[in-house]
Write an enzyme that holds these catalytic residues in place. Structure first.
Site, PDB file in Angstrom:
ATOM      1  CG  ASP A  98      52.675 -16.446  44.291  1.00 30.89           C
ATOM      2  OD1 ASP A  98      52.435 -17.327  44.952  1.00 30.89           O
ATOM      3  OD2 ASP A  98      53.365 -15.240  44.313  1.00 30.89           O
ATOM      4  CG  ASP A 101      59.975 -22.928  45.809  1.00 30.65           C
ATOM      5  OD1 ASP A 101      60.326 -23.350  44.835  1.00 30.65           O
ATOM      6  OD2 ASP A 101      60.662 -22.209  46.456  1.00 30.65           O
ATOM      7  CG  PHE A 150      63.750 -16.120  41.577  1.00 30.13           C
ATOM      8  CD1 PHE A 150      63.565 -16.656  42.652  1.00 30.13           C
ATOM      9  CD2 PHE A 150      63.709 -14.994  40.971  1.00 30.13           C
ATOM     10  CE1 PHE A 150      62.984 -15.756  43.654  1.00 30.13           C
ATOM     11  CE2 PHE A 150      63.044 -14.163  41.959  1.00 30.13           C
ATOM     12  CZ  PHE A 150      62.547 -14.411  43.134  1.00 30.13           C
TER      13      PHE A 150
HETATM   14  P1  IMP Z   1      57.066 -21.844  49.420  1.00 32.07           P
HETATM   15  O1  IMP Z   1      56.357 -21.474  51.023  1.00 32.07           O
HETATM   16  O2  IMP Z   1      58.395 -22.041  49.273  1.00 32.07           O
HETATM   17  O3  IMP Z   1      56.067 -22.877  48.791  1.00 32.07           O
HETATM   18  O4  IMP Z   1      57.005 -20.323  48.812  1.00 32.07           O
HETATM   19  C1  IMP Z   1      56.138 -19.695  48.149  1.00 32.07           C
HETATM   20  C2  IMP Z   1      56.114 -18.255  48.183  1.00 32.07           C
HETATM   21  O5  IMP Z   1      57.522 -18.126  47.770  1.00 32.07           O
HETATM   22  C3  IMP Z   1      55.423 -17.768  46.909  1.00 32.07           C
HETATM   23  O6  IMP Z   1      54.204 -17.391  47.418  1.00 32.07           O
HETATM   24  C4  IMP Z   1      56.133 -16.609  46.464  1.00 32.07           C
HETATM   25  O7  IMP Z   1      56.051 -15.316  47.087  1.00 32.07           O
HETATM   26  C5  IMP Z   1      57.688 -17.191  46.793  1.00 32.07           C
HETATM   27  N1  IMP Z   1      58.626 -17.378  45.626  1.00 32.07           N
HETATM   28  C6  IMP Z   1      58.847 -18.899  45.470  1.00 32.07           C
HETATM   29  N2  IMP Z   1      59.529 -18.978  44.416  1.00 32.07           N
HETATM   30  C7  IMP Z   1      59.579 -17.574  43.842  1.00 32.07           C
HETATM   31  C8  IMP Z   1      60.017 -17.331  42.449  1.00 32.07           C
HETATM   32  O8  IMP Z   1      60.543 -18.027  41.631  1.00 32.07           O
HETATM   33  N3  IMP Z   1      59.914 -15.898  42.243  1.00 32.07           N
HETATM   34  C9  IMP Z   1      59.209 -15.087  43.145  1.00 32.07           C
HETATM   35  N4  IMP Z   1      58.667 -15.666  44.235  1.00 32.07           N
HETATM   36  C10 IMP Z   1      59.121 -16.773  44.716  1.00 32.07           C
END
Ligand code: IMP
Ligand code: MG
Length: 192
Positions: A98, A101, A150
């Site tokens: 999805d 981040d 977000f």
């Molecule tokens: P990362 O490990 O920081 O790259 O985070 C990835 C996960 O964090 C995604 O698969 C989402 O489940 C969650 N996430 C990160 N940003 C958002 C956002 O803006 N809205 C909702 N979920 C998010």
């Protein structure tokens, strides 16, 4: 409407972009029967649309992970909640996400999938928020670049709400949403 959130990518923008991604992936994977690995729950809606835009024989598979956002030692730690039940050795794996981040989740998944002998391994993410990247991860396919906001909808949640919104909304007032996580529920009425 409400000033807590506003539409960032509407359903028609999403539909068009997913069709484009599907065409590109179809061209790149001709003759390779890719395995699409999707992370529940956020990636499910994207996967459902993306796989129908890829005109190749492919296998969708699912896994679920837990992720600890806490600071300090547990920062970015990821664990498997539901594992794949497919042998990946020699397969061409496309990790469908999805959003990328910080990159902690993707880095963990990539190393896990690589260790299982995939012949090739790439990421297709609907959203890329590269401004917040901590771990270097470079998705091969990106739906949209995301500002440092977000977002909810089209699979993405806030405290497990709003995954079923058909559009992607940016949260303009995160304090208001944190204070009352239900504040956007009226948007679900008539969202379809
Ligand atoms: P990362 O490990 O920081 O790259 O985070 C990835 C996960 O964090 C995604 O698969 C989402 O489940 C969650 N996430 C990160 N940003 C958002 C956002 O803006 N809205 C909702 N979920 C998010
Ligand atoms: Mg989440």
């Amino acid at each position: 409407m409400t000033e807590v959130a506003s539409v960032l990518f509407g359903r028609e923008d999403i539909r068009r972009r997913v069709q484009e991604l599907g065409r590109t992936i179809t061209g790149d994977y001709v003759g390779r029967e890719p395995v699409l690995v999707t992370v529940l729950r956020g990636g499910a809606m994207f996967l459902a649309d993306l796989m129908r835009a890829i005109d190749l024989s492919l296998e969708p598979h699912f896994m679920a992970i837990s992720r600890y956002d806490g600071a300090g030692e547990s920062m970015g730690r990821v664990g498997i909640v539901l594992d794949l039940d497919v042998d990946l050795s020699g397969r061409h794996v496309l990790l469908v996400e999805d959003i990328v981040d910080t990159g902690f989740t993707s880095r963990y998944l990539l190393s896990m999938l690589r260790a299982r002998g995939a012949a090739s391994l790439e990421i297709c993410t609907l959203l890329d928020r590269s401004a917040r990247r901590i771990v270097p991860v470079t998705p091969r396919y990106i739906g949209f670049d995301l500002p440092d906001r977000f977002v909810v909808g089209y699979g993405l949640d806030f405290q497990e709400r709003y995954r079923n919104l058909p559009d992607i909304l940016q949260v303009d007032d995160l304090a208001a949403l944190s204070q009352d996580p239900d504040v956007l529920l009226p948007l679900l009425a008539g969202a379809a």
